[in-house]
Design a protein around this motif. Structure first.
Motif, PDB file in Angstrom:
ATOM      1  N   ASP A  42       0.825  -1.209   0.000  1.00 19.00           N
ATOM      2  CA  ASP A  42       0.000   0.000   0.000  1.00 19.00           C
ATOM      3  C   ASP A  42       0.864   1.266   0.000  1.00 19.00           C
ATOM      4  O   ASP A  42       0.332   2.370   0.153  1.00 19.00           O
ATOM      5  N   LEU A  43       2.162   1.123  -0.167  1.00 15.64           N
ATOM      6  CA  LEU A  43       3.051   2.265  -0.132  1.00 15.64           C
ATOM      7  C   LEU A  43       2.859   3.152  -1.359  1.00 15.64           C
ATOM      8  O   LEU A  43       2.630   2.667  -2.469  1.00 15.64           O
ATOM      9  N   THR A  44       2.967   4.464  -1.155  1.00 20.29           N
ATOM     10  CA  THR A  44       2.888   5.402  -2.267  1.00 20.29           C
ATOM     11  C   THR A  44       4.243   5.495  -2.972  1.00 20.29           C
ATOM     12  O   THR A  44       5.260   5.010  -2.465  1.00 20.29           O
ATOM     13  N   THR A  45       4.244   6.144  -4.128  1.00 16.83           N
ATOM     14  CA  THR A  45       5.503   6.367  -4.844  1.00 16.83           C
ATOM     15  C   THR A  45       6.485   7.135  -3.978  1.00 16.83           C
ATOM     16  O   THR A  45       7.685   6.799  -3.908  1.00 16.83           O
ATOM     17  N   ARG A  46       6.016   8.181  -3.313  1.00 14.02           N
ATOM     18  CA  ARG A  46       6.888   8.965  -2.433  1.00 14.02           C
ATOM     19  C   ARG A  46       7.480   8.091  -1.331  1.00 14.02           C
ATOM     20  O   ARG A  46       8.668   8.198  -0.999  1.00 14.02           O
ATOM     21  N   GLN A  47       6.672   7.253  -0.733  1.00 14.09           N
ATOM     22  CA  GLN A  47       7.151   6.408   0.356  1.00 14.09           C
ATOM     23  C   GLN A  47       8.178   5.395  -0.139  1.00 14.09           C
ATOM     24  O   GLN A  47       9.220   5.183   0.495  1.00 14.09           O
ATOM     25  N   LYS A  48       7.903   4.776  -1.282  1.00 12.13           N
ATOM     26  CA  LYS A  48       8.859   3.809  -1.832  1.00 12.13           C
ATOM     27  C   LYS A  48      10.182   4.482  -2.171  1.00 12.13           C
ATOM     28  O   LYS A  48      11.257   3.912  -1.951  1.00 12.13           O
ATOM     29  N   LEU A  49      10.101   5.685  -2.710  1.00 13.05           N
ATOM     30  CA  LEU A  49      11.329   6.382  -3.096  1.00 13.05           C
ATOM     31  C   LEU A  49      12.124   6.800  -1.866  1.00 13.05           C
ATOM     32  O   LEU A  49      13.358   6.674  -1.837  1.00 13.05           O
ATOM     33  N   ALA A  50      11.441   7.291  -0.841  1.00 13.01           N
ATOM     34  CA  ALA A  50      12.129   7.660   0.397  1.00 13.01           C
ATOM     35  C   ALA A  50      12.779   6.433   1.032  1.00 13.01           C
ATOM     36  O   ALA A  50      13.922   6.494   1.508  1.00 13.01           O
TER      37      ALA A  50
ATOM     38  N   GLY B 187      14.561   0.545 -13.358  1.00 13.17           N
ATOM     39  CA  GLY B 187      13.557  -0.473 -13.104  1.00 13.17           C
ATOM     40  C   GLY B 187      12.204  -0.079 -13.640  1.00 13.17           C
ATOM     41  O   GLY B 187      11.879   1.114 -13.722  1.00 13.17           O
ATOM     42  N   ALA B 188      11.434  -1.074 -13.997  1.00 12.88           N
ATOM     43  CA  ALA B 188      10.045  -0.827 -14.363  1.00 12.88           C
ATOM     44  C   ALA B 188       9.255  -0.402 -13.135  1.00 12.88           C
ATOM     45  O   ALA B 188       8.214   0.254 -13.248  1.00 12.88           O
ATOM     46  N   THR B 189       9.762  -0.782 -11.962  1.00 15.24           N
ATOM     47  CA  THR B 189       9.169  -0.380 -10.693  1.00 15.24           C
ATOM     48  C   THR B 189      10.272   0.142  -9.782  1.00 15.24           C
ATOM     49  O   THR B 189      11.461  -0.133 -10.004  1.00 15.24           O
ATOM     50  N   ILE B 190       9.869   0.853  -8.741  1.00  9.71           N
ATOM     51  CA  ILE B 190      10.844   1.311  -7.748  1.00  9.71           C
ATOM     52  C   ILE B 190      11.477   0.110  -7.056  1.00  9.71           C
ATOM     53  O   ILE B 190      12.691   0.097  -6.789  1.00  9.71           O
ATOM     54  N   GLU B 191      10.671  -0.903  -6.792  1.00  9.24           N
ATOM     55  CA  GLU B 191      11.189  -2.095  -6.131  1.00  9.24           C
ATOM     56  C   GLU B 191      12.314  -2.732  -6.950  1.00  9.24           C
ATOM     57  O   GLU B 191      13.352  -3.117  -6.411  1.00  9.24           O
ATOM     58  N   GLU B 192      12.103  -2.832  -8.245  1.00  7.69           N
ATOM     59  CA  GLU B 192      13.117  -3.445  -9.111  1.00  7.69           C
ATOM     60  C   GLU B 192      14.407  -2.635  -9.107  1.00  7.69           C
ATOM     61  O   GLU B 192      15.500  -3.192  -8.967  1.00  7.69           O
ATOM     62  N   ALA B 193      14.303  -1.321  -9.265  1.00  8.07           N
ATOM     63  CA  ALA B 193      15.492  -0.475  -9.294  1.00  8.07           C
ATOM     64  C   ALA B 193      16.237  -0.529  -7.963  1.00  8.07           C
ATOM     65  O   ALA B 193      17.476  -0.585  -7.926  1.00  8.07           O
ATOM     66  N   CYS B 194      15.512  -0.516  -6.863  1.00  7.17           N
ATOM     67  CA  CYS B 194      16.138  -0.588  -5.546  1.00  7.17           C
ATOM     68  C   CYS B 194      16.913  -1.889  -5.381  1.00  7.17           C
ATOM     69  O   CYS B 194      18.063  -1.901  -4.935  1.00  7.17           O
ATOM     70  N   ASN B 195      16.299  -2.999  -5.763  1.00 10.15           N
ATOM     71  CA  ASN B 195      16.963  -4.288  -5.637  1.00 10.15           C
ATOM     72  C   ASN B 195      18.226  -4.351  -6.490  1.00 10.15           C
ATOM     73  O   ASN B 195      19.267  -4.868  -6.064  1.00 10.15           O
ATOM     74  N   LEU B 196      18.153  -3.831  -7.726  1.00 10.02           N
ATOM     75  CA  LEU B 196      19.319  -3.864  -8.599  1.00 10.02           C
ATOM     76  C   LEU B 196      20.434  -2.967  -8.067  1.00 10.02           C
ATOM     77  O   LEU B 196      21.618  -3.283  -8.245  1.00 10.02           O
ATOM     78  N   ALA B 197      20.067  -1.858  -7.438  1.00  9.08           N
ATOM     79  CA  ALA B 197      21.086  -0.983  -6.853  1.00  9.08           C
ATOM     80  C   ALA B 197      21.843  -1.705  -5.746  1.00  9.08           C
ATOM     81  O   ALA B 197      23.080  -1.628  -5.661  1.00  9.08           O
TER      82      ALA B 197
END
Length: 265
Positions: free
Chosen positions: A28-36, A190-200
């Motif tokens: 349920d996280l927002t884009t802002r929350q995932k990015l933070a 990443g296609a998603t924030i989750e994907e980019a975070c994991n790859l980082a």
């Protein structure tokens, strides 16, 4: 009594994928929350380099994206102090200014419609590898999401605040999800924030492993077919979400001020 011991690998893989679809859903996280959270996760994962590096995600309208405010470290980012900017880096929401180097994010977003998040940092081991002008070599199972998926820019174009650098970096990235920038650092998408975070998180570990292995001997290659199989198995959306949820829970134990609310699966 066991009933799956004679099942083929393909059957077992398909079953596991169905189970992951059932057990690991969207948060349920927002884009802002995932990015933070990604900023805090990156900080804890060795990506801190003072004020260097930018993390961004597409905004609510075409040609906009969220990013951090220049002057704040990754460990200071919250969902409330992120900026929303346009392609000219004009601030639409928030106070302060973005890092001028965000300009090359604009170029990547313009040419890669599949990219919704970019993580660019000068993390220690990727920066060390970049100093050697050596591409990333994937030769260990955990790092196979980056197998044949990490480009290399050998020629340093200088400080990336101009449009020329944006075109060069976007062009060098091509259709890959990651790139090592010589004499600079790393960038993942990443296609998603989750994907980019994991790859980082993964590219910094991969660079560290490579440097350790290079110091000890000669790195041996993976079997290409098996490496591609591992790449696809470890790059699914559900695995990205499960990994990110773990990283987020860990980050919130260290940085409870990062977001409001709880993190679920």
């Amino acid at each position: 009594m066991a009933s799956t011991l004679r099942d083929s690998k393909d059957v077992l893989v398909s079953r596991a994928k169905r189970q992951m679809e059932a057990f690991f859903g969207d948060s349920d996280l927002t884009t802002r929350q995932k990015l933070a959270l990604t900023c805090r996760i990156a900080f804890d994962g060795g990506h801190d380099s003072g004020l260097a590096g930018q993390i961004s995600a597409r905004g609510p309208r075409p040609g906009t994206y969220y990013t951090q405010r220049l002057g704040l470290g990754f460990d200071e980012i919250t969902e409330d102090n992120l900026l929303l900017v346009d392609e000219d880096l004009q601030v639409l929401e928030g106070e302060g200014m973005p890092n001028p180097a965000n300009r090359f994010h604009t170029w990547i977003y313009r040419v890669r419609e599949d990219v919704n998040c970019i993580v660019h940092t000068h993390s220690l081991h990727t920066a060390a590898l970049a100093m050697l002008e050596v591409p990333l070599v994937v030769s260990q199972m955990d790092t196979t999401p980056l197998y044949d998926d990490c480009a290399f820019l050998k020629d340093w174009p200088g400080v990336p605040v101009g449009n020329e650098e944006g075109e060069i970096i976007a062009g060098a990235l091509g259709d890959k999800r990651a790139i090592i920038l010589a004499h600079h650092g790393q960038l993942v998408t990443g296609a998603t924030i989750e994907e980019a975070c994991n790859l980082a998180m993964l590219i910094e570990r991969a660079a560290r492993l490579q440097l350790l292995a290079m110091a000890a001997g000669t790195i041996q290659p993976l079997d290409p077919e098996l490496a591609r199989e591992a790449h696809d198995w470890t790059s699914t959306d559900r695995r990205n979400k499960a990994n990110f949820a773990y990283y987020a829970r860990r980050a919130l134990r260290n940085h409870p001020d990062c977001i409001k609310g709880q993190v679920g699966n």
